[in-house]
Motif scaffolding. Structure first.
Motif, PDB file in Angstrom:
ATOM      1  N   ARG A   1       0.837  -1.192   0.000  1.00  0.00           N
ATOM      2  CA  ARG A   1       0.000   0.000   0.000  1.00  0.00           C
ATOM      3  C   ARG A   1       0.871   1.240   0.000  1.00  0.00           C
ATOM      4  O   ARG A   1       1.914   1.303   0.653  1.00  0.00           O
ATOM      5  CB  ARG A   1      -0.902   0.007   1.226  1.00  0.00           C
ATOM      6  CG  ARG A   1      -1.938  -1.060   1.157  1.00  0.00           C
ATOM      7  CD  ARG A   1      -3.062  -0.878   2.145  1.00  0.00           C
ATOM      8  NE  ARG A   1      -2.786  -0.070   3.301  1.00  0.00           N
ATOM      9  CZ  ARG A   1      -2.939  -0.492   4.548  1.00  0.00           C
ATOM     10  NH1 ARG A   1      -3.362  -1.698   4.790  1.00  0.00           N
ATOM     11  NH2 ARG A   1      -2.692   0.310   5.566  1.00  0.00           N
ATOM     12  N   LYS A   2       0.445   2.263  -0.732  1.00  0.00           N
ATOM     13  CA  LYS A   2       1.237   3.491  -0.861  1.00  0.00           C
ATOM     14  C   LYS A   2       1.456   4.177   0.481  1.00  0.00           C
ATOM     15  O   LYS A   2       2.515   4.729   0.739  1.00  0.00           O
ATOM     16  CB  LYS A   2       0.565   4.453  -1.832  1.00  0.00           C
ATOM     17  CG  LYS A   2       0.670   4.005  -3.265  1.00  0.00           C
ATOM     18  CD  LYS A   2       0.151   5.055  -4.204  1.00  0.00           C
ATOM     19  CE  LYS A   2       0.295   4.575  -5.631  1.00  0.00           C
ATOM     20  NZ  LYS A   2      -0.084   5.592  -6.594  1.00  0.00           N
ATOM     21  N   ALA A   3       0.443   4.140   1.352  1.00  0.00           N
ATOM     22  CA  ALA A   3       0.571   4.787   2.660  1.00  0.00           C
ATOM     23  C   ALA A   3       1.679   4.147   3.482  1.00  0.00           C
ATOM     24  O   ALA A   3       2.450   4.842   4.158  1.00  0.00           O
ATOM     25  CB  ALA A   3      -0.752   4.713   3.408  1.00  0.00           C
ATOM     26  N   LEU A   4       1.780   2.808   3.431  1.00  0.00           N
ATOM     27  CA  LEU A   4       2.818   2.120   4.197  1.00  0.00           C
ATOM     28  C   LEU A   4       4.205   2.389   3.623  1.00  0.00           C
ATOM     29  O   LEU A   4       5.186   2.478   4.363  1.00  0.00           O
ATOM     30  CB  LEU A   4       2.539   0.623   4.242  1.00  0.00           C
ATOM     31  CG  LEU A   4       1.355   0.206   5.103  1.00  0.00           C
ATOM     32  CD1 LEU A   4       1.120  -1.290   4.982  1.00  0.00           C
ATOM     33  CD2 LEU A   4       1.588   0.575   6.548  1.00  0.00           C
TER      34      LEU A   4
ATOM     35  N   GLU B   1       5.146   5.178   2.073  1.00  0.00           N
ATOM     36  CA  GLU B   1       5.498   6.538   2.482  1.00  0.00           C
ATOM     37  C   GLU B   1       5.896   6.576   3.958  1.00  0.00           C
ATOM     38  O   GLU B   1       6.824   7.281   4.342  1.00  0.00           O
ATOM     39  CB  GLU B   1       4.329   7.488   2.220  1.00  0.00           C
ATOM     40  CG  GLU B   1       4.056   7.710   0.749  1.00  0.00           C
ATOM     41  CD  GLU B   1       5.251   8.249  -0.012  1.00  0.00           C
ATOM     42  OE1 GLU B   1       5.951   9.151   0.519  1.00  0.00           O
ATOM     43  OE2 GLU B   1       5.513   7.769  -1.125  1.00  0.00           O
ATOM     44  N   LYS B   2       5.196   5.827   4.782  1.00  0.00           N
ATOM     45  CA  LYS B   2       5.515   5.755   6.210  1.00  0.00           C
ATOM     46  C   LYS B   2       6.902   5.146   6.417  1.00  0.00           C
ATOM     47  O   LYS B   2       7.669   5.582   7.267  1.00  0.00           O
ATOM     48  CB  LYS B   2       4.455   4.921   6.919  1.00  0.00           C
ATOM     49  CG  LYS B   2       4.583   4.875   8.411  1.00  0.00           C
ATOM     50  CD  LYS B   2       3.451   4.062   9.009  1.00  0.00           C
ATOM     51  CE  LYS B   2       3.601   3.927  10.496  1.00  0.00           C
ATOM     52  NZ  LYS B   2       2.573   3.095  11.090  1.00  0.00           N
ATOM     53  N   TRP B   3       7.239   4.141   5.604  1.00  0.00           N
ATOM     54  CA  TRP B   3       8.530   3.466   5.698  1.00  0.00           C
ATOM     55  C   TRP B   3       9.676   4.389   5.305  1.00  0.00           C
ATOM     56  O   TRP B   3      10.771   4.320   5.853  1.00  0.00           O
ATOM     57  CB  TRP B   3       8.499   2.232   4.808  1.00  0.00           C
ATOM     58  CG  TRP B   3       9.824   1.629   4.500  1.00  0.00           C
ATOM     59  CD1 TRP B   3      10.648   0.986   5.366  1.00  0.00           C
ATOM     60  CD2 TRP B   3      10.498   1.617   3.244  1.00  0.00           C
ATOM     61  NE1 TRP B   3      11.775   0.556   4.728  1.00  0.00           N
ATOM     62  CE2 TRP B   3      11.713   0.934   3.412  1.00  0.00           C
ATOM     63  CE3 TRP B   3      10.186   2.107   1.984  1.00  0.00           C
ATOM     64  CZ2 TRP B   3      12.598   0.747   2.385  1.00  0.00           C
ATOM     65  CZ3 TRP B   3      11.079   1.907   0.960  1.00  0.00           C
ATOM     66  CH2 TRP B   3      12.270   1.237   1.168  1.00  0.00           C
ATOM     67  N   LYS B   4       9.427   5.296   4.352  1.00  0.00           N
ATOM     68  CA  LYS B   4      10.480   6.186   3.863  1.00  0.00           C
ATOM     69  C   LYS B   4      10.873   7.254   4.887  1.00  0.00           C
ATOM     70  O   LYS B   4      11.991   7.759   4.852  1.00  0.00           O
ATOM     71  CB  LYS B   4      10.043   6.855   2.566  1.00  0.00           C
ATOM     72  CG  LYS B   4      10.036   5.913   1.384  1.00  0.00           C
ATOM     73  CD  LYS B   4       9.605   6.622   0.123  1.00  0.00           C
ATOM     74  CE  LYS B   4       9.545   5.669  -1.046  1.00  0.00           C
ATOM     75  NZ  LYS B   4       9.031   6.327  -2.244  1.00  0.00           N
ATOM     76  N   LYS B   5       9.953   7.607   5.792  1.00  0.00           N
ATOM     77  CA  LYS B   5      10.259   8.624   6.796  1.00  0.00           C
ATOM     78  C   LYS B   5      11.262   8.096   7.821  1.00  0.00           C
ATOM     79  O   LYS B   5      11.337   6.902   8.070  1.00  0.00           O
ATOM     80  CB  LYS B   5       8.987   9.045   7.535  1.00  0.00           C
ATOM     81  CG  LYS B   5       8.017   9.817   6.686  1.00  0.00           C
ATOM     82  CD  LYS B   5       6.938  10.496   7.485  1.00  0.00           C
ATOM     83  CE  LYS B   5       6.326   9.658   8.565  1.00  0.00           C
ATOM     84  NZ  LYS B   5       5.192  10.283   9.225  1.00  0.00           N
TER      85      LYS B   5
END
Length: 61
Positions: free
Chosen positions: A3-6, A8-12
């Motif tokens: 999922r795109k949200a996960l 993006e969360k992983w990249k932070k």
């Protein structure tokens, strides 16, 4: 596909280092990641067979 949200969360940057977990750099898959290459087993196999990973060759005996 992850999922795109996960992704993006992983990249932070995590607040604490214990919260960090591995994901594939290509597809974002959270399971079966080979740390040395940063790839999941599926992407690793595909790239190794295409010859895109230096020093990796198929074992035969």
């Amino acid at each position: 596909m992850a999922r795109k949200a996960l992704i993006e969360k992983w990249k932070k940057q995590p607040k604490y280092k214990t919260r960090k977990y591995s994901r594939c750099k290509v597809c974002g898959r959270p399971r079966g990641v080979i740390r040395e290459f940063g790839l999941c087993r599926i992407c690793f196999r595909k790239m190794a067979l295409e010859g895109k990973l230096p020093g990796v060759k198929k074992a035969s005996w």
